[in-house]
Enzyme design. Structure first.
Site, PDB file in Angstrom:
ATOM      1  N   GLY A 202       0.792  -1.226   0.000  1.00 62.78           N
ATOM      2  CA  GLY A 202       0.000   0.000   0.000  1.00 62.78           C
ATOM      3  C   GLY A 202       0.821   1.272   0.000  1.00 62.78           C
ATOM      4  O   GLY A 202       1.847   1.385  -0.674  1.00 62.78           O
ATOM      5  N   ILE A 203       0.370   2.236   0.771  1.00 61.54           N
ATOM      6  CA  ILE A 203       1.017   3.545   0.816  1.00 61.54           C
ATOM      7  C   ILE A 203       2.452   3.419   1.307  1.00 61.54           C
ATOM      8  O   ILE A 203       3.364   4.064   0.784  1.00 61.54           O
ATOM      9  CB  ILE A 203       0.215   4.511   1.703  1.00 61.54           C
ATOM     10  CG1 ILE A 203      -1.146   4.820   1.052  1.00 61.54           C
ATOM     11  CG2 ILE A 203       0.994   5.799   1.942  1.00 61.54           C
ATOM     12  CD1 ILE A 203      -2.079   5.627   1.932  1.00 61.54           C
TER      13      ILE A 203
ATOM     14  N   ASP B 107       7.638  -4.217   8.996  1.00 63.36           N
ATOM     15  CA  ASP B 107       6.229  -4.605   8.940  1.00 63.36           C
ATOM     16  C   ASP B 107       5.973  -5.760   9.888  1.00 63.36           C
ATOM     17  O   ASP B 107       6.863  -6.584  10.132  1.00 63.36           O
ATOM     18  CB  ASP B 107       5.846  -5.018   7.510  1.00 63.36           C
ATOM     19  CG  ASP B 107       4.362  -4.932   7.253  1.00 63.36           C
ATOM     20  OD1 ASP B 107       3.917  -3.919   6.678  1.00 63.36           O
ATOM     21  OD2 ASP B 107       3.640  -5.863   7.653  1.00 63.36           O
TER      22      ASP B 107
ATOM     23  N   VAL C 178       4.850  -2.536  15.814  1.00 65.67           N
ATOM     24  CA  VAL C 178       5.029  -1.194  16.378  1.00 65.67           C
ATOM     25  C   VAL C 178       4.324  -1.027  17.713  1.00 65.67           C
ATOM     26  O   VAL C 178       4.595  -0.056  18.438  1.00 65.67           O
ATOM     27  CB  VAL C 178       4.548  -0.099  15.399  1.00 65.67           C
ATOM     28  CG1 VAL C 178       5.363  -0.124  14.120  1.00 65.67           C
ATOM     29  CG2 VAL C 178       3.058  -0.213  15.109  1.00 65.67           C
TER      30      VAL C 178
ATOM     31  N   TYR D  68     -10.141   5.765  15.389  1.00 60.66           N
ATOM     32  CA  TYR D  68      -9.212   6.182  14.335  1.00 60.66           C
ATOM     33  C   TYR D  68      -9.058   7.697  14.323  1.00 60.66           C
ATOM     34  O   TYR D  68      -7.939   8.227  14.263  1.00 60.66           O
ATOM     35  CB  TYR D  68      -9.740   5.682  12.986  1.00 60.66           C
ATOM     36  CG  TYR D  68      -8.834   5.967  11.812  1.00 60.66           C
ATOM     37  CD1 TYR D  68      -7.782   5.108  11.501  1.00 60.66           C
ATOM     38  CD2 TYR D  68      -9.039   7.082  11.001  1.00 60.66           C
ATOM     39  CE1 TYR D  68      -6.952   5.362  10.407  1.00 60.66           C
ATOM     40  CE2 TYR D  68      -8.219   7.342   9.907  1.00 60.66           C
ATOM     41  CZ  TYR D  68      -7.183   6.478   9.616  1.00 60.66           C
ATOM     42  OH  TYR D  68      -6.360   6.737   8.537  1.00 60.66           O
TER      43      TYR D  68
ATOM     44  N   LYS E 255      -5.521   9.619  15.117  1.00 58.65           N
ATOM     45  CA  LYS E 255      -4.862  10.443  14.107  1.00 58.65           C
ATOM     46  C   LYS E 255      -4.725  11.899  14.561  1.00 58.65           C
ATOM     47  O   LYS E 255      -3.727  12.567  14.255  1.00 58.65           O
ATOM     48  CB  LYS E 255      -5.605  10.362  12.776  1.00 58.65           C
ATOM     49  CG  LYS E 255      -5.486   9.008  12.087  1.00 58.65           C
ATOM     50  CD  LYS E 255      -4.041   8.663  11.755  1.00 58.65           C
ATOM     51  CE  LYS E 255      -3.935   7.393  10.945  1.00 58.65           C
ATOM     52  NZ  LYS E 255      -2.532   7.056  10.598  1.00 58.65           N
TER      53      LYS E 255
ATOM     54  N   THR F 240      -6.617   2.568  -2.231  1.00 60.74           N
ATOM     55  CA  THR F 240      -5.902   1.399  -1.718  1.00 60.74           C
ATOM     56  C   THR F 240      -6.893   0.261  -1.529  1.00 60.74           C
ATOM     57  O   THR F 240      -8.096   0.411  -1.770  1.00 60.74           O
ATOM     58  CB  THR F 240      -5.236   1.701  -0.367  1.00 60.74           C
ATOM     59  OG1 THR F 240      -6.264   2.021   0.597  1.00 60.74           O
ATOM     60  CG2 THR F 240      -4.275   2.871  -0.471  1.00 60.74           C
TER      61      THR F 240
END
Length: 249
Positions: A22-23, A42, A66, A156, A160, A191
């Site tokens: 993806g991005i 990842d 992460v 979300y 963000k 995506t």
């Protein structure tokens, strides 16, 4: 007189979280095209390795969750002073009304999207500050600024928004240490994730975008490259919208 190419990243190593697809993968691909060594970090080690192989020489894949601060710190210690550019791209989204949001879903979204950004910034950014140079680009979202119609992603949105303020806070803290910290706030990007939305809803979101279309991963990557490069040497603490004008109405 020799003119310096402000966009050249030769001799620099970039770590991109969520870089296997993806991005994140497009970001890594573009940074590499400007000379950077790229490390795709990842949670899916197999996908990271395959993506790195596809990118070819100068690219490598590593496993990284992460949400695990111990693992993040261990990777930062392993890489030492190699990482000059950090791109915190890893993210997830789970939609549900508040009264149907499970504790584990809230915690998962905040853990990946906000905690993970902090763990990575702390581990890699403090090392950058100690040696007096480095750039960090965090992937935020227009959802950190506005509430999108026809979707309920409260966790979300909150995470963000936290990424944006975290970026500003760290930018001020590290400004005189030679480290720049910025964020990119994309709108709807074409995506796999956006492909799951109902066609009617997707069309409504396109209609609400002044440019009348979704963005492309390469367009987000271009913004990240700019902020990571010397062309943005006097830019820190900025949230750069890549939204086709969505938040300008």
């Amino acid at each position: 007189m020799t003119q310096t190419n402000l966009y050249d990243l030769s001799g620099r190593c970039a770590l991109v979280t969520g870089g296997a697809r993806g991005i994140g993968l497009e970001i890594a691909r573009l940074l590499q095209s400007f000379g950077a060594e790229v490390i795709l970090a990842d949670v899916n080690e197999t996908q990271a390795a395959a993506a790195a192989q596809d990118l070819g020489p100068g690219a490598s894949g590593v496993a990284l969750d992460v949400t695990d601060p111990v693992a993040v710190e261990a990777l930062a210690a392993q890489l030492g002073d190699r990482v000059a550019i950090l791109v915190n791209n890893a993210g997830i989204s789970r939609a549900a009304p508040t009264d149907q949001t499970r504790d584990e879903d809230w915690r998962a979204v905040v853990s990946v999207n906000l905690d993970g950004v902090f763990w990575c910034c702390r581990a890699f950014g403090t090392r950058m500050a100690a040696r007096g140079r480095g750039t960090i680009v965090n992937i935020g979202s227009m959802s950190g600024q506005i509430v999108i119609q026809d979707t309920v992603v409260t966790a979300y949105n909150a995470a963000k928004a936290g990424v944006h303020m975290l970026s500003k806070s760290l930018a001020c803290e590290w400004a005189q240490s030679g480290v720049r910290v910025n964020a990119v706030a994309p709108a709807f990007i074409e995506t796999d994730m956006t492909g799951t939305y109902p066609p009617k809803t997707a069309q409504k979101w396109r209609d609400l975008t002044p440019m009348g279309r979704y963005g492309q991963p390469t367009e987000v990557a271009a913004a990240v490259h700019f902020l990571a490069s010397d062309a943005a040497s006097y830019i820190t603490g900025t949230v750069l919208n890549v939204d086709g004008g969505y938040t300008s109405w």
